[in-house]
Design a protein around this motif. Structure first.
Motif, PDB file in Angstrom:
ATOM      1  N   GLY A 196      94.941  70.989  30.969  1.00  0.00           N
ATOM      2  CA  GLY A 196      94.018  70.725  29.868  1.00  0.00           C
ATOM      3  C   GLY A 196      92.750  70.004  30.265  1.00  0.00           C
ATOM      4  N   ALA A 197      92.654  69.560  31.508  1.00  0.00           N
ATOM      5  CA  ALA A 197      91.482  68.810  31.967  1.00  0.00           C
ATOM      6  C   ALA A 197      90.299  69.737  32.248  1.00  0.00           C
ATOM      7  CB  ALA A 197      91.820  68.031  33.238  1.00  0.00           C
ATOM      8  N   THR A 198      89.103  69.215  32.042  1.00  0.00           N
ATOM      9  CA  THR A 198      87.890  69.921  32.445  1.00  0.00           C
ATOM     10  C   THR A 198      87.635  69.582  33.901  1.00  0.00           C
ATOM     11  OG1 THR A 198      86.983  69.777  30.211  1.00  0.00           O
ATOM     12  CG2 THR A 198      85.422  70.213  31.990  1.00  0.00           C
ATOM     13  N   VAL A 199      87.454  70.617  34.720  1.00  0.00           N
ATOM     14  CA  VAL A 199      87.312  70.415  36.154  1.00  0.00           C
ATOM     15  C   VAL A 199      86.137  71.213  36.703  1.00  0.00           C
ATOM     16  CG1 VAL A 199      89.763  69.949  36.539  1.00  0.00           C
ATOM     17  CG2 VAL A 199      88.923  72.300  36.696  1.00  0.00           C
ATOM     18  N   ALA A 200      85.707  70.817  37.890  1.00  0.00           N
ATOM     19  CA  ALA A 200      84.719  71.571  38.663  1.00  0.00           C
ATOM     20  C   ALA A 200      85.454  72.190  39.830  1.00  0.00           C
ATOM     21  CB  ALA A 200      83.609  70.656  39.156  1.00  0.00           C
ATOM     22  N   VAL A 201      85.135  73.448  40.111  1.00  0.00           N
ATOM     23  CA  VAL A 201      85.781  74.174  41.205  1.00  0.00           C
ATOM     24  C   VAL A 201      84.717  75.017  41.897  1.00  0.00           C
ATOM     25  CG1 VAL A 201      86.481  76.079  39.697  1.00  0.00           C
ATOM     26  CG2 VAL A 201      87.717  75.689  41.814  1.00  0.00           C
ATOM     27  N   THR A 202      84.836  75.164  43.209  1.00  0.00           N
ATOM     28  CA  THR A 202      83.893  75.989  43.960  1.00  0.00           C
ATOM     29  C   THR A 202      84.474  77.389  44.118  1.00  0.00           C
ATOM     30  OG1 THR A 202      83.098  74.050  45.145  1.00  0.00           O
ATOM     31  CG2 THR A 202      82.581  76.203  46.100  1.00  0.00           C
ATOM     32  N   VAL A 203      83.714  78.385  43.647  1.00  0.00           N
ATOM     33  CA  VAL A 203      84.125  79.789  43.725  1.00  0.00           C
ATOM     34  C   VAL A 203      83.020  80.546  44.448  1.00  0.00           C
ATOM     35  CG1 VAL A 203      84.789  81.838  42.438  1.00  0.00           C
ATOM     36  CG2 VAL A 203      85.323  79.575  41.509  1.00  0.00           C
ATOM     37  N   GLY A 233      81.316  79.809  46.963  1.00  0.00           N
ATOM     38  CA  GLY A 233      80.209  78.937  47.326  1.00  0.00           C
ATOM     39  C   GLY A 233      79.421  78.357  46.167  1.00  0.00           C
ATOM     40  N   GLN A 234      79.791  78.680  44.929  1.00  0.00           N
ATOM     41  CA  GLN A 234      79.085  78.164  43.762  1.00  0.00           C
ATOM     42  C   GLN A 234      79.992  77.255  42.950  1.00  0.00           C
ATOM     43  OE1 GLN A 234      77.611  81.496  41.522  1.00  0.00           O
ATOM     44  NE2 GLN A 234      75.787  81.654  42.791  1.00  0.00           N
ATOM     45  N   GLN A 235      79.421  76.148  42.492  1.00  0.00           N
ATOM     46  CA  GLN A 235      80.169  75.205  41.662  1.00  0.00           C
ATOM     47  C   GLN A 235      80.308  75.778  40.249  1.00  0.00           C
ATOM     48  OE1 GLN A 235      81.268  72.461  43.097  1.00  0.00           O
ATOM     49  NE2 GLN A 235      81.738  71.009  41.504  1.00  0.00           N
ATOM     50  N   ARG A 236      81.527  75.792  39.735  1.00  0.00           N
ATOM     51  CA  ARG A 236      81.824  76.291  38.385  1.00  0.00           C
ATOM     52  C   ARG A 236      82.627  75.227  37.644  1.00  0.00           C
ATOM     53  NH1 ARG A 236      79.816  81.592  37.269  1.00  0.00           N
ATOM     54  NH2 ARG A 236      79.438  82.518  39.292  1.00  0.00           N
ATOM     55  N   GLU A 273      82.096  80.128  32.271  1.00  0.00           N
ATOM     56  CA  GLU A 273      81.313  81.360  32.338  1.00  0.00           C
ATOM     57  C   GLU A 273      82.007  82.311  33.295  1.00  0.00           C
ATOM     58  OE1 GLU A 273      77.178  80.831  33.211  1.00  0.00           O
ATOM     59  OE2 GLU A 273      77.071  79.000  32.023  1.00  0.00           O
ATOM     60  N   PRO A 274      82.162  83.585  32.921  1.00  0.00           N
ATOM     61  CA  PRO A 274      82.840  84.534  33.810  1.00  0.00           C
ATOM     62  C   PRO A 274      82.089  84.731  35.122  1.00  0.00           C
ATOM     63  CG  PRO A 274      82.168  85.612  31.756  1.00  0.00           C
ATOM     64  CD  PRO A 274      81.719  84.204  31.693  1.00  0.00           C
ATOM     65  N   LEU A 275      82.825  85.112  36.148  1.00  0.00           N
ATOM     66  CA  LEU A 275      82.223  85.427  37.440  1.00  0.00           C
ATOM     67  C   LEU A 275      81.479  86.760  37.331  1.00  0.00           C
ATOM     68  CD1 LEU A 275      85.252  84.497  39.707  1.00  0.00           C
ATOM     69  CD2 LEU A 275      83.195  83.144  39.287  1.00  0.00           C
ATOM     70  N   PRO A 276      80.581  87.045  38.274  1.00  0.00           N
ATOM     71  CA  PRO A 276      79.843  88.314  38.236  1.00  0.00           C
ATOM     72  C   PRO A 276      80.740  89.548  38.174  1.00  0.00           C
ATOM     73  CG  PRO A 276      78.851  86.844  39.849  1.00  0.00           C
ATOM     74  CD  PRO A 276      80.120  86.185  39.365  1.00  0.00           C
ATOM     75  N   ALA A 284      95.141  72.653  43.863  1.00  0.00           N
ATOM     76  CA  ALA A 284      94.879  71.494  43.006  1.00  0.00           C
ATOM     77  C   ALA A 284      94.033  70.432  43.698  1.00  0.00           C
ATOM     78  CB  ALA A 284      96.194  70.897  42.518  1.00  0.00           C
ATOM     79  N   ASP A 285      94.150  70.317  45.010  1.00  0.00           N
ATOM     80  CA  ASP A 285      93.378  69.293  45.713  1.00  0.00           C
ATOM     81  C   ASP A 285      91.920  69.702  45.958  1.00  0.00           C
ATOM     82  OD1 ASP A 285      93.841  71.177  47.685  1.00  0.00           O
ATOM     83  OD2 ASP A 285      94.604  69.758  49.155  1.00  0.00           O
ATOM     84  N   THR A 286      91.515  70.877  45.490  1.00  0.00           N
ATOM     85  CA  THR A 286      90.124  71.312  45.676  1.00  0.00           C
ATOM     86  C   THR A 286      89.324  71.256  44.389  1.00  0.00           C
ATOM     87  OG1 THR A 286      90.614  73.658  45.274  1.00  0.00           O
ATOM     88  CG2 THR A 286      90.776  72.871  47.560  1.00  0.00           C
ATOM     89  N   VAL A 287      89.933  70.844  43.292  1.00  0.00           N
ATOM     90  CA  VAL A 287      89.201  70.723  42.028  1.00  0.00           C
ATOM     91  C   VAL A 287      88.934  69.259  41.728  1.00  0.00           C
ATOM     92  CG1 VAL A 287      90.167  72.860  41.106  1.00  0.00           C
ATOM     93  CG2 VAL A 287      91.260  70.695  40.558  1.00  0.00           C
ATOM     94  N   GLU A 288      87.878  69.004  40.968  1.00  0.00           N
ATOM     95  CA  GLU A 288      87.528  67.618  40.580  1.00  0.00           C
ATOM     96  C   GLU A 288      87.391  67.539  39.089  1.00  0.00           C
ATOM     97  OE1 GLU A 288      84.117  65.926  42.500  1.00  0.00           O
ATOM     98  OE2 GLU A 288      84.486  67.047  44.336  1.00  0.00           O
ATOM     99  N   ARG A 289      87.953  66.490  38.508  1.00  0.00           N
ATOM    100  CA  ARG A 289      87.759  66.247  37.074  1.00  0.00           C
ATOM    101  C   ARG A 289      86.291  65.957  36.789  1.00  0.00           C
ATOM    102  NH1 ARG A 289      92.067  64.735  33.528  1.00  0.00           N
ATOM    103  NH2 ARG A 289      93.942  64.519  34.775  1.00  0.00           N
ATOM    104  N   VAL A 290      85.813  66.463  35.668  1.00  0.00           N
ATOM    105  CA  VAL A 290      84.433  66.150  35.254  1.00  0.00           C
ATOM    106  C   VAL A 290      84.432  65.534  33.881  1.00  0.00           C
ATOM    107  CG1 VAL A 290      83.282  67.830  36.701  1.00  0.00           C
ATOM    108  CG2 VAL A 290      84.049  68.522  34.449  1.00  0.00           C
TER     109      VAL A 290
END
Length: 61
Positions: A6-13, A15-18, A42-45, A55-61
């Motif tokens: 349920g957390a809002t997170v930032a993840v790199t997909v 090479g772009q931060q999402r 936002e959906p990916l291209p 899980a260790d590659t995402v950050e809470r925002v």
């Protein structure tokens, strides 16, 4: 790691931060490493709306 559910997170997909929301936590079969399914804001291209990440590659925002 279920505290991310349920957390809002930032993840790199690709090479772009999402940003997105963690839908659930699961674990790899062989080593039990935690993975999170993220519903992207936002959906990916290519049209994907969800992304599976370690899980260790995402950050809470």
């Amino acid at each position: 790691m279920t505290d991310l559910d349920g957390a809002t997170v930032a993840v790199t997909v690709d090479g772009q931060q999402r940003t997105g929301t963690v839908l659930r936590t699961t674990y790899t079969a062989k080593y039990g490493q935690p993975l999170v399914a993220v519903a992207l804001d936002e959906p990916l291209p290519d049209g994907r709306e969800q992304y599976l990440a370690r899980a260790d590659t995402v950050e809470r925002v």
